[in-house]
Design a protein around this motif. Sequence first.
Motif, PDB file in Angstrom:
ATOM      1  N   GLY A  83       0.752  -1.110   0.085  1.00 52.32           N
ATOM      2  CA  GLY A  83       0.154  -0.127  -0.089  1.00 52.32           C
ATOM      3  C   GLY A  83       0.823   1.344  -0.182  1.00 52.32           C
ATOM      4  O   GLY A  83       2.039   1.124   0.094  1.00 52.32           O
ATOM      5  N   LYS A  84      -0.001   2.162  -0.119  1.00 51.85           N
ATOM      6  CA  LYS A  84       0.890   3.853  -0.092  1.00 51.85           C
ATOM      7  C   LYS A  84       0.774   4.377   0.954  1.00 51.85           C
ATOM      8  O   LYS A  84      -0.251   4.144   1.694  1.00 51.85           O
ATOM      9  CB  LYS A  84       0.350   4.776  -1.408  1.00 51.85           C
ATOM     10  CG  LYS A  84       0.583   3.722  -2.619  1.00 51.85           C
ATOM     11  CD  LYS A  84       0.583   4.700  -3.836  1.00 51.85           C
ATOM     12  CE  LYS A  84       1.728   5.379  -3.936  1.00 51.85           C
ATOM     13  NZ  LYS A  84       2.385   5.799  -5.150  1.00 51.85           N
ATOM     14  N   LEU A  85       1.824   5.326   1.333  1.00 50.01           N
ATOM     15  CA  LEU A  85       1.711   5.941   2.561  1.00 50.01           C
ATOM     16  C   LEU A  85       0.939   7.185   2.128  1.00 50.01           C
ATOM     17  O   LEU A  85       0.883   7.998   1.115  1.00 50.01           O
ATOM     18  CB  LEU A  85       3.200   6.834   2.683  1.00 50.01           C
ATOM     19  CG  LEU A  85       4.217   5.783   3.435  1.00 50.01           C
ATOM     20  CD1 LEU A  85       5.602   6.388   3.323  1.00 50.01           C
ATOM     21  CD2 LEU A  85       3.995   5.640   4.800  1.00 50.01           C
ATOM     22  N   ARG A  86       0.122   7.639   3.102  1.00 51.09           N
ATOM     23  CA  ARG A  86      -0.853   8.714   3.059  1.00 51.09           C
ATOM     24  C   ARG A  86      -0.309   9.938   3.737  1.00 51.09           C
ATOM     25  O   ARG A  86      -0.507  10.782   3.118  1.00 51.09           O
ATOM     26  CB  ARG A  86      -2.193   8.271   3.531  1.00 51.09           C
ATOM     27  CG  ARG A  86      -3.409   9.275   2.921  1.00 51.09           C
ATOM     28  CD  ARG A  86      -4.733   9.226   3.724  1.00 51.09           C
ATOM     29  NE  ARG A  86      -5.478   8.042   3.757  1.00 51.09           N
ATOM     30  CZ  ARG A  86      -6.190   7.485   4.635  1.00 51.09           C
ATOM     31  NH1 ARG A  86      -6.627   8.322   5.625  1.00 51.09           N
ATOM     32  NH2 ARG A  86      -7.029   6.507   4.208  1.00 51.09           N
ATOM     33  N   THR A  87      -0.193   9.722   5.221  1.00 50.51           N
ATOM     34  CA  THR A  87       0.369  11.129   5.656  1.00 50.51           C
ATOM     35  C   THR A  87       1.308  10.373   6.829  1.00 50.51           C
ATOM     36  O   THR A  87       1.346   9.376   7.129  1.00 50.51           O
ATOM     37  CB  THR A  87      -0.938  11.659   6.712  1.00 50.51           C
ATOM     38  OG1 THR A  87      -1.417  10.661   7.404  1.00 50.51           O
ATOM     39  CG2 THR A  87      -1.746  12.095   5.642  1.00 50.51           C
ATOM     40  N   ILE A  88       1.808  11.697   7.430  1.00 50.02           N
ATOM     41  CA  ILE A  88       2.872  11.419   8.370  1.00 50.02           C
ATOM     42  C   ILE A  88       2.611  12.155   9.357  1.00 50.02           C
ATOM     43  O   ILE A  88       2.415  13.632   9.379  1.00 50.02           O
ATOM     44  CB  ILE A  88       4.490  11.791   7.889  1.00 50.02           C
ATOM     45  CG1 ILE A  88       4.900  10.738   6.811  1.00 50.02           C
ATOM     46  CG2 ILE A  88       5.151  11.867   9.068  1.00 50.02           C
ATOM     47  CD1 ILE A  88       6.305  11.267   6.186  1.00 50.02           C
ATOM     48  N   SER A  89       2.037  11.863  10.654  1.00 46.89           N
ATOM     49  CA  SER A  89       1.604  12.600  11.874  1.00 46.89           C
ATOM     50  C   SER A  89       2.896  12.878  12.734  1.00 46.89           C
ATOM     51  O   SER A  89       3.841  12.039  12.919  1.00 46.89           O
ATOM     52  CB  SER A  89       0.803  11.728  12.643  1.00 46.89           C
ATOM     53  OG  SER A  89      -0.443  11.548  11.780  1.00 46.89           O
ATOM     54  N   HIS A  90       3.172  14.025  13.117  1.00 43.57           N
ATOM     55  CA  HIS A  90       4.272  14.466  13.653  1.00 43.57           C
ATOM     56  C   HIS A  90       3.930  15.610  14.791  1.00 43.57           C
ATOM     57  O   HIS A  90       3.089  16.393  14.636  1.00 43.57           O
ATOM     58  CB  HIS A  90       5.430  14.927  12.689  1.00 43.57           C
ATOM     59  CG  HIS A  90       4.888  16.117  11.936  1.00 43.57           C
ATOM     60  ND1 HIS A  90       5.553  17.435  12.251  1.00 43.57           N
ATOM     61  CD2 HIS A  90       4.084  16.226  10.842  1.00 43.57           C
ATOM     62  CE1 HIS A  90       4.912  18.351  11.488  1.00 43.57           C
ATOM     63  NE2 HIS A  90       3.934  17.704  10.474  1.00 43.57           N
ATOM     64  N   ASP A  91       5.127  15.813  15.518  1.00 40.64           N
ATOM     65  CA  ASP A  91       4.832  17.047  16.435  1.00 40.64           C
ATOM     66  C   ASP A  91       6.098  17.957  16.155  1.00 40.64           C
ATOM     67  O   ASP A  91       7.192  17.562  16.677  1.00 40.64           O
ATOM     68  CB  ASP A  91       4.817  16.678  17.926  1.00 40.64           C
ATOM     69  CG  ASP A  91       4.643  17.781  19.070  1.00 40.64           C
ATOM     70  OD1 ASP A  91       4.695  18.982  18.408  1.00 40.64           O
ATOM     71  OD2 ASP A  91       4.991  17.445  19.921  1.00 40.64           O
TER      72      ASP A  91
END
Length: 296
Positions: A193-201
């Motif tokens: 599958g494909k990466l959709r988002t990167i969550s970060h602070d």
Amino acid sequence: MQDVIIVGGSFAGLTAAMQLGRARRKVTVFDTGLNRNRYADHAHNIFGHDGTPPGELLAAARQQVQAYPTVQLVPAKAQLVSGGPDDFRVTTTDGETVSGRRLILSYGIVDDFPAIPGFAQCWGKTVIHCPFCHGYEVAGTRWGLVYSSPMSLHGAVLYANWTDDITLFLDGHAIIDEERHKLEKRGVRLVDGKLRTISHDAGRIASVTMDDGTEIALEALYAHPRNRPSADLHEQLELDMGDTPTGTMIKAGDMQATSRPGIYVAGDLATGMHSVTFASNTGSLAAMGALQSMLV
Ligand SMILES: Cc1cc2nc3c(=O)[nH]c(=O)nc-3n(C[C@H](O)[C@H](O)[C@H](O)COP(=O)(O)OP(=O)(O)OC[C@H]3O[C@@H](n4cnc5c(N)ncnc54)[C@H](O)[C@@H]3O)c2cc1C
């Protein structure tokens, strides 16, 4: 008439300028101040300067190079190049033209970030290109690697040197079953599958979310975006090019000579192996190549 015009005054270009300045040669360095590692707070794996901010390294180098009266650092963008040995002409976007006997191209490469939200914000912080540069600080934590080329399969094995928790994100690429089994046997998790988002602070990665909604927690994500030369002077000069796993480079022979006489190449522009030390090394070789060619 300058002896050497250097386009790109970062790790490769300033090393070349230092060497030529110490050889009492007249040098002009054009630079736009966008060194590739400017996104990282610290530069690692550098002799005598491990952990120093990249901007500090370059500021010190500029100061030291400027102490040589024959070297001129010009904060301008080189736009046009013409001529040949003993009469190259480089024109900046400000309209200034400088002539020189030799050319060193050290204008580096640009990383083209994928359109994944969070990628650009984390780049150089927790989305990383090289474990030798920025792996020690996150050793033993949860690492991900985004597949970009067959070299990524080697990466997944290499990274076991730093952590035993590695996920390889295939990101829409297919790999043969044999490779898949080899990696799984080594304990590498594979995610299709494909990466959709990167969550970060503030650039510190927390997790990635796949296009099917699966969320995977991580402390570091390794990625090798496609890259391209930062300028097009090599096209104007019709230099021979080669491929790297993620882009192109100017082909270099002995002493960093390109396919055209009088033109030398150094730094990330000349290799698929990217580091400050390699850039400095090839900058030094290019300077010696240019100098020797003026003595014959
Ligand atoms: C996020 C990140 C972190 C990194 N961390 C490390 C690390 O910790 N240790 C390490 O060894 N390596 C690290 N690297 C690799 C390192 O940054 C490169 O290998 C190195 O910067 C290459 O040096 P260079 O002189 O070839 O090119 P660059 O440093 O990219 O410099 C090219 C210069 O040319 C200038 N330029 C471009 N076009 C023109 C033009 N037309 N006219 C005039 N000037 C121009 C640019 O503004 C820039 O100043 C990192 C890379 C990245 C992406």
